[in-house]
Design a protein around this motif. Structure first.
Motif, PDB file in Angstrom:
ATOM      1  N   ARG A 242      62.647 -13.553  19.103  1.00  0.00           N
ATOM      2  CA  ARG A 242      63.333 -13.473  17.807  1.00  0.00           C
ATOM      3  C   ARG A 242      62.880 -14.592  16.867  1.00  0.00           C
ATOM      4  O   ARG A 242      62.916 -14.438  15.655  1.00  0.00           O
ATOM      5  N   GLU A 243      62.473 -15.741  17.441  1.00  0.00           N
ATOM      6  CA  GLU A 243      62.213 -16.932  16.647  1.00  0.00           C
ATOM      7  C   GLU A 243      60.735 -17.163  16.329  1.00  0.00           C
ATOM      8  O   GLU A 243      60.404 -17.786  15.318  1.00  0.00           O
ATOM      9  N   LEU A 244      59.837 -16.702  17.187  1.00  0.00           N
ATOM     10  CA  LEU A 244      58.425 -17.042  17.066  1.00  0.00           C
ATOM     11  C   LEU A 244      57.553 -15.808  16.902  1.00  0.00           C
ATOM     12  O   LEU A 244      57.968 -14.693  17.190  1.00  0.00           O
ATOM     13  N   LYS A 245      56.325 -16.049  16.475  1.00  0.00           N
ATOM     14  CA  LYS A 245      55.336 -14.986  16.387  1.00  0.00           C
ATOM     15  C   LYS A 245      54.882 -14.603  17.797  1.00  0.00           C
ATOM     16  O   LYS A 245      54.820 -15.451  18.686  1.00  0.00           O
ATOM     17  N   PRO A 246      54.507 -13.326  18.014  1.00  0.00           N
ATOM     18  CA  PRO A 246      54.007 -12.917  19.334  1.00  0.00           C
ATOM     19  C   PRO A 246      52.840 -13.759  19.825  1.00  0.00           C
ATOM     20  O   PRO A 246      52.742 -14.086  21.007  1.00  0.00           O
ATOM     21  N   ALA A 247      51.935 -14.148  18.921  1.00  0.00           N
ATOM     22  CA  ALA A 247      50.777 -14.950  19.321  1.00  0.00           C
ATOM     23  C   ALA A 247      51.211 -16.321  19.836  1.00  0.00           C
ATOM     24  O   ALA A 247      50.601 -16.877  20.754  1.00  0.00           O
ATOM     25  N   THR A 248      52.261 -16.878  19.239  1.00  0.00           N
ATOM     26  CA  THR A 248      52.745 -18.191  19.675  1.00  0.00           C
ATOM     27  C   THR A 248      53.366 -18.106  21.067  1.00  0.00           C
ATOM     28  O   THR A 248      53.194 -19.007  21.893  1.00  0.00           O
ATOM     29  N   ILE A 249      54.072 -17.017  21.338  1.00  0.00           N
ATOM     30  CA  ILE A 249      54.634 -16.824  22.672  1.00  0.00           C
ATOM     31  C   ILE A 249      53.509 -16.683  23.692  1.00  0.00           C
ATOM     32  O   ILE A 249      53.539 -17.270  24.775  1.00  0.00           O
ATOM     33  N   ALA A 250      52.493 -15.914  23.334  1.00  0.00           N
ATOM     34  CA  ALA A 250      51.365 -15.704  24.241  1.00  0.00           C
ATOM     35  C   ALA A 250      50.592 -16.991  24.488  1.00  0.00           C
ATOM     36  O   ALA A 250      49.934 -17.143  25.517  1.00  0.00           O
ATOM     37  N   LEU A 251      50.670 -17.957  23.553  1.00  0.00           N
ATOM     38  CA  LEU A 251      49.975 -19.235  23.724  1.00  0.00           C
ATOM     39  C   LEU A 251      50.454 -19.990  24.963  1.00  0.00           C
ATOM     40  O   LEU A 251      49.731 -20.834  25.507  1.00  0.00           O
ATOM     41  N   SER A 252      51.656 -19.693  25.434  1.00  0.00           N
ATOM     42  CA  SER A 252      52.175 -20.344  26.639  1.00  0.00           C
ATOM     43  C   SER A 252      51.236 -20.135  27.827  1.00  0.00           C
ATOM     44  O   SER A 252      51.203 -20.940  28.762  1.00  0.00           O
ATOM     45  N   ASN A 253      50.463 -19.068  27.769  1.00  0.00           N
ATOM     46  CA  ASN A 253      49.556 -18.756  28.869  1.00  0.00           C
ATOM     47  C   ASN A 253      48.343 -19.665  28.932  1.00  0.00           C
ATOM     48  O   ASN A 253      47.543 -19.562  29.872  1.00  0.00           O
ATOM     49  N   VAL A 254      48.170 -20.567  27.938  1.00  0.00           N
ATOM     50  CA  VAL A 254      47.104 -21.570  28.017  1.00  0.00           C
ATOM     51  C   VAL A 254      47.462 -22.635  29.048  1.00  0.00           C
ATOM     52  O   VAL A 254      46.627 -23.069  29.841  1.00  0.00           O
ATOM     53  N   ILE A 255      48.721 -23.053  29.041  1.00  0.00           N
ATOM     54  CA  ILE A 255      49.178 -24.129  29.922  1.00  0.00           C
ATOM     55  C   ILE A 255      49.545 -23.596  31.301  1.00  0.00           C
ATOM     56  O   ILE A 255      49.297 -24.247  32.319  1.00  0.00           O
ATOM     57  N   THR A 256      50.116 -22.405  31.339  1.00  0.00           N
ATOM     58  CA  THR A 256      50.621 -21.836  32.586  1.00  0.00           C
ATOM     59  C   THR A 256      49.605 -21.803  33.724  1.00  0.00           C
ATOM     60  O   THR A 256      49.926 -22.199  34.849  1.00  0.00           O
ATOM     61  N   PRO A 257      48.348 -21.352  33.494  1.00  0.00           N
ATOM     62  CA  PRO A 257      47.401 -21.284  34.626  1.00  0.00           C
ATOM     63  C   PRO A 257      47.120 -22.627  35.272  1.00  0.00           C
ATOM     64  O   PRO A 257      46.978 -22.709  36.500  1.00  0.00           O
TER      65      PRO A 257
END
Length: 294
Positions: A242-257
């Motif tokens: 609700r708060e962020l752009k889809p691309a920003t949410i997907a950016l979490s996958n940079v740190i996750t791996p």
């Protein structure tokens, strides 16, 4: 980066960080939970258990569960990131290590960009983004070349990419529907849809029903995926949508791996040598290059 309106918020950062940490640990929890139990039975137990907990929380916090057409559609859309994406992740868990699953899932922003560019026609990719994608793919080739013969099978890679498509579809669909739901209502509704869908699998896997309690690692995996991955992470996820752009949410996958690879090495003896870590760095740098223009 974290705020859709440009201002910094500790709440946004804290929720985003919580989601990243849970998602980083989830592949390891999945690998542990399917060690002694058939993967699809693990999936059923996870979503039935999580939906019961979610309904209890909904009652405690006195949140409604709207059943109008828009809300029901949003629940189905959200379930694509639950039963949809997770179904293929659980199937892939027997073919890939937890760290490699997280690394592959880290490519979801790139796949999202390709969908936006070629299918939705709402995103134009520039040269640096194409270069970032190429670098990420080369990094994956380095990693998997190093892991040849070490619990890496092509079917696992295919299953993860199907999961990624489901995950991305969920983000865009929920965002597009824009139902006026609280995060806990959205999460509960999507979990209930996922639980009902998972029950449809029983006639096909009845013969694999668990006959005894699994070991401690499997039980810890069950507990983590039910409470953290399915409840807490989904509350964070739907709030951030609700708060962020889809691309920003997907950016979490940079740190996750990176976190997932470390957890896999420490707790599950999943080892990568220097050349494989070089490949991981190429993937991360490639994804960061992609995000320079998003």
């Amino acid at each position: 980066m974290f705020m859709s309106k440009g201002s910094t918020s500790f709440t946004h950062i804290a929720i985003y960080a919580t989601l990243v940490l849970i998602w980083a640990a989830t592949p390891l929890a999945i690998v542990w939970s399917v060690h002694q139990v058939y993967p699809l039975w693990v999936l059923i137990i996870r979503y039935v258990g999580a939906s019961i907990l979610a309904v209890i929380l909904l009652i405690i916090f006195r949140n409604p569960l709207p059943l109008d057409r828009q809300s029901l559609t949003s629940y189905v859309a959200g379930s694509l990131n639950l039963i949809g994406a997770q179904l293929f992740i659980y199937l892939a868990a027997r073919y890939l290590t937890s760290g490699l699953m997280a690394l592959l899932f880290g490519l979801s922003p790139l796949v999202s960009g390709l969908v936006g560019h070629f299918i939705l026609k709402n995103q134009h990719l520039v040269l640096i983004q194409w270069g970032g994608m190429l670098m990420a793919v080369l990094g994956l080739i380095v990693v998997f070349a190093d892991q040849t013969g070490n619990q890496v099978q092509p079917i696992g890679i295919v299953l993860i990419f199907i999961s990624i498509i489901s995950y991305i579809s969920s983000i865009f669909w929920v965002k597009h529907i824009a139902a006026p739901l609280t995060p806990i209502s959205q999460a509960t509704g999507s979990l209930l849809v996922s639980a009902l869908a998972s029950l449809l699998l029983i006639p096909f896997i009845y013969q694999h029903m668990p006959s005894h309690l699994p070991d401690l690692h499997s039980m810890l995996g069950f507990a983590f995926t039910i409470l953290f991955s399915s409840i807490i992470a989904m509350l964070c996820y739907f709030w951030l949508i609700r708060e962020l752009k889809p691309a920003t949410i997907a950016l979490s996958n940079v740190i996750t791996p990176i976190i997932a690879l470390i957890l896999g090495a420490v707790f599950n003896h999943e080892q990568l040598n220097v050349s494989a870590w070089f490949g991981v760095m190429l993937v991360v740098i490639g994804i960061l290059c992609y995000f320079r223009k998003t």
